[in-house]
Design a protein around this motif. Structure first.
Motif: not given
Length: 179
Positions: A111-112, A115-116, A118-119, A128-129
């Protein structure tokens, strides 16, 4: 039996990554696996033999943009496993060594990473996460792997049923490295 399962990573392009960050990832992932085998294999051999399973990653089989150090470290684990498997076979010490290469496994670390990535703009299709949603587009079979499924593969590799399995690299990635 030894299962080397430690790992760390970060999402950043090669040109932004510091040498310190690269070395930290290599120290945990590669040196940790090396030290585990260096010290455990003689004990396993002296006890009559057994199995070493090194957890790598699908990133040890194919490159991923923004994860150069992680890919390099997991590729090193793959090749280290093969080399040590041949060393053990040559010594006839009854120790088998294999690597397992999970793909998307629904964990907090995944999940991290989503998110990382995508950012950082490396998330192509990972808007999506939620791992199940990501898996629909990123994993050929359309579902994320579970940690239990990885555990079942490890259980097989340490069992007597895998007596002739050594030096193998086993992807458990829903087809992500198949093509």
């Amino acid at each position: 039996m030894l299962v080397n399962c430690a790992g760390t990573s970060m999402v950043t392009d090669t040109f932004s990554m510091s040498l310190e960050d690269f070395r930290r990832i290599m120290a945990v992932n590669v040196e940790g696996t090396f030290l585990g085998m260096k010290h455990a294999v003689p004990i396993i051999a002296n006890s009559g033999g057994g199995s070493v399973v090194n957890i790598s990653s699908m990133a040890g089989l194919k490159g991923i943009a923004g994860m150069t150090a992680y890919c390099a470290s997991k590729g090193a684990i793959r090749m280290m496993s093969k080399a040590v498997a041949l060393e053990c076979a040559g010594m006839r010490n009854n120790v088998r060594v294999n690597s397992v290469h999970p793909g998307f496994v629904d964990t907090p670390a995944l999940r991290k990473h989503i998110d990382d990535a995508t950012k950082a703009g490396h998330g192509r299709g990972l808007e999506t996460i939620e791992p199940d949603e990501v898996a629909k587009t990123a994993v050929p079979i359309g579902v994320a792997c579970t940690s239990e499924e990885v555990g079942e593969m490890v259980a097989y590799l340490v069992s007597n049923g895998a007596r002739h399995v050594t030096g193998a690299e086993i992807p458990i990635d829903g087809g992500m490295t198949a093509g």
